[in-house]
Design a protein around this motif. Sequence first.
Motif, short mmCIF file in Angstrom:
data_model
loop_
_atom_site.label_atom_id
_atom_site.label_comp_id
_atom_site.label_asym_id
_atom_site.label_seq_id
_atom_site.Cartn_x
_atom_site.Cartn_y
_atom_site.Cartn_z
N PRO A 43 -10.61 -11.05 2.12
CA PRO A 43 -10.24 -11.51 3.34
C PRO A 43 -9.76 -13.10 3.12
O PRO A 43 -8.91 -13.56 3.65
CB PRO A 43 -11.11 -11.52 4.53
CG PRO A 43 -12.38 -11.51 3.61
CD PRO A 43 -12.17 -10.61 2.54
N GLU A 44 -10.41 -13.92 2.25
CA GLU A 44 -10.28 -14.99 1.92
C GLU A 44 -8.91 -15.22 1.25
O GLU A 44 -8.36 -16.43 1.15
CB GLU A 44 -11.42 -15.81 1.40
CG GLU A 44 -12.60 -16.07 1.98
CD GLU A 44 -13.60 -16.56 1.28
OE1 GLU A 44 -13.36 -17.02 -0.01
OE2 GLU A 44 -14.76 -17.05 1.90
N LEU A 45 -8.34 -14.19 0.52
CA LEU A 45 -7.45 -14.17 0.00
C LEU A 45 -6.05 -13.61 0.82
O LEU A 45 -5.13 -13.33 -0.04
CB LEU A 45 -7.34 -13.77 -1.50
CG LEU A 45 -8.29 -14.21 -2.49
CD1 LEU A 45 -8.49 -13.63 -3.75
CD2 LEU A 45 -8.11 -15.81 -2.54
N THR A 46 -6.19 -13.05 1.81
CA THR A 46 -5.34 -12.28 2.82
C THR A 46 -4.73 -13.08 3.74
O THR A 46 -5.59 -13.65 4.59
CB THR A 46 -5.86 -11.08 3.21
OG1 THR A 46 -6.34 -10.36 2.01
CG2 THR A 46 -4.92 -10.26 3.73
N GLY A 60 -1.31 -10.15 1.14
CA GLY A 60 -2.83 -10.17 0.26
C GLY A 60 -2.56 -10.70 -1.17
O GLY A 60 -1.26 -10.84 -1.76
N ARG A 61 -3.49 -10.88 -1.87
CA ARG A 61 -3.25 -11.51 -3.18
C ARG A 61 -4.74 -11.16 -3.91
O ARG A 61 -5.79 -11.12 -3.32
CB ARG A 61 -2.95 -12.81 -3.55
CG ARG A 61 -3.91 -13.84 -3.13
CD ARG A 61 -3.52 -15.28 -3.46
NE ARG A 61 -4.30 -16.31 -3.62
CZ ARG A 61 -4.70 -16.88 -2.68
NH1 ARG A 61 -4.23 -16.65 -1.40
NH2 ARG A 61 -5.35 -18.26 -2.71
N VAL A 76 -3.70 -15.33 -12.42
CA VAL A 76 -2.40 -14.94 -11.76
C VAL A 76 -2.99 -14.56 -10.50
O VAL A 76 -3.82 -13.85 -10.20
CB VAL A 76 -1.61 -13.83 -12.49
CG1 VAL A 76 -2.34 -12.56 -12.80
CG2 VAL A 76 -0.31 -13.69 -11.92
N ALA A 77 -2.02 -14.97 -9.28
CA ALA A 77 -2.09 -14.22 -8.18
C ALA A 77 -1.18 -13.04 -8.10
O ALA A 77 0.10 -13.30 -7.91
CB ALA A 77 -1.63 -15.35 -7.22
N ALA A 78 -1.72 -11.87 -8.14
CA ALA A 78 -1.03 -10.61 -7.83
C ALA A 78 -0.90 -10.17 -6.56
O ALA A 78 -1.63 -9.85 -5.60
CB ALA A 78 -2.06 -9.55 -8.49
N VAL A 79 0.22 -10.53 -5.99
CA VAL A 79 0.55 -10.54 -4.61
C VAL A 79 0.93 -9.06 -4.24
O VAL A 79 1.55 -8.36 -4.70
CB VAL A 79 1.90 -11.39 -4.41
CG1 VAL A 79 2.57 -11.00 -2.71
CG2 VAL A 79 1.46 -12.83 -4.52
N THR A 80 0.13 -8.67 -3.00
CA THR A 80 0.03 -7.09 -2.66
C THR A 80 0.21 -7.08 -1.29
O THR A 80 -0.25 -7.83 -0.63
CB THR A 80 -1.20 -6.51 -3.62
OG1 THR A 80 -0.86 -5.02 -3.06
CG2 THR A 80 -2.33 -6.96 -2.77
#
Length: 404
Positions: A43-46, A60-61, A76-80
Amino acid sequence: MGQLSTRTLRSDEYGAFFDVFAAAFLDDALDTARDAYRGAFDPELTHGVFDGDELIGVAGRLELEITVPGPVPCPVAAVTAVGVKPGHRRRGVLTALMRDQLDAMHDDSTPIAALYSSEAGIYGRFGYGLATLESHLVLPRGAPFLSTVEIDDRPVRELDREQALEVVRARYPAVARTRTGWLSRTDGSWQARVLDGPNARGGLGAPRFAVHPDGYAIYRPKQEWTDRGPEHQLDVAELVAATPQAYAALWRYLLDLDLVGSVRWRKAAVDEPVLDMLVDPRAVDRRVLDGLWLRLVDVDRALMSRRYASSVDVVLEVTDRFCPWNAGRWRLRTDGDGSATVTRTQHAGHLALDVTDLAAAFLGGSTLTGLARSGRVVEHEPGTLLATSRAFATDCAPHCPEPF
């Protein structure tokens, strides 16, 4: 119409996040993967965009590492899971998500971001450039190899899921660290991205594991019975090999399985070695499509994270309309071991380009000379274009073998 607001999500908002994601992609089948994706949800990355109390957009990432030219690992931030709920589009929701997400990456000192684009025209306006291509391959059963192909004669054995996962999780990292574009994995990402991800759909069977002492293949069968007999399809999820001989042995195993009509791989590299191993290269049905889209979050940190093929001293005049901290002139200097320093400068630019073009060339998937031929890179100082393009060059095409 309510007031739009953006924030990171809470752990108890996973259900709402997943509902928006599934609705945005018009994919009811995604619901079967709800539990599998939970392990990859942070959740902290979404980020979410709210219309009042209603969640209408999500992005998200994943915090991973990607192998960049060198080869060396780089954060890397894998954005998803980027999506906007139907009925709420064309209101700036995606732009708000991209703005908050990139600001957060910048604050966290994440040098690059990567994603797969559902539609190829979406993310260029946010600074993402097409960094890799991928091949969709279909090979007929029994396709013969050239006599010069050396095949490791140690046997390929099928293992059950529990036994195989112990093996593949141990073998993947060593190979991934040598392949530009490959990602690190956590336990949750193995489930969501490899074992129970998008390849699980489309009528395919459960994953099967073919293991060799120096590699493995994960594939899913799809039954196809015809009047002439079985012509089953094998869908390769991934094929990992530490040596060319093991690679050949795994391909030979898949191509020679009984009851099979064809072997398909939707995430192969554009320079996949099997293409050069066949007696008849026309036997392969091959389509090339866009793969990873890359974003240089911080130009200086990104350019210093990779290694270069030759020495160069060049001033890059970079435009970046979405992340203004990147705009300006950067001096890139590389030394004999391939490492680089990148500093701001007031000197005149030798090459002018947008951050999307720099991202496209970053992994070696596009060349600066090629981008210049299409008018996307402008040379102000004669000779600097070719020298810089050669410095960015890689021996093998970058490739990411998995969705996220």
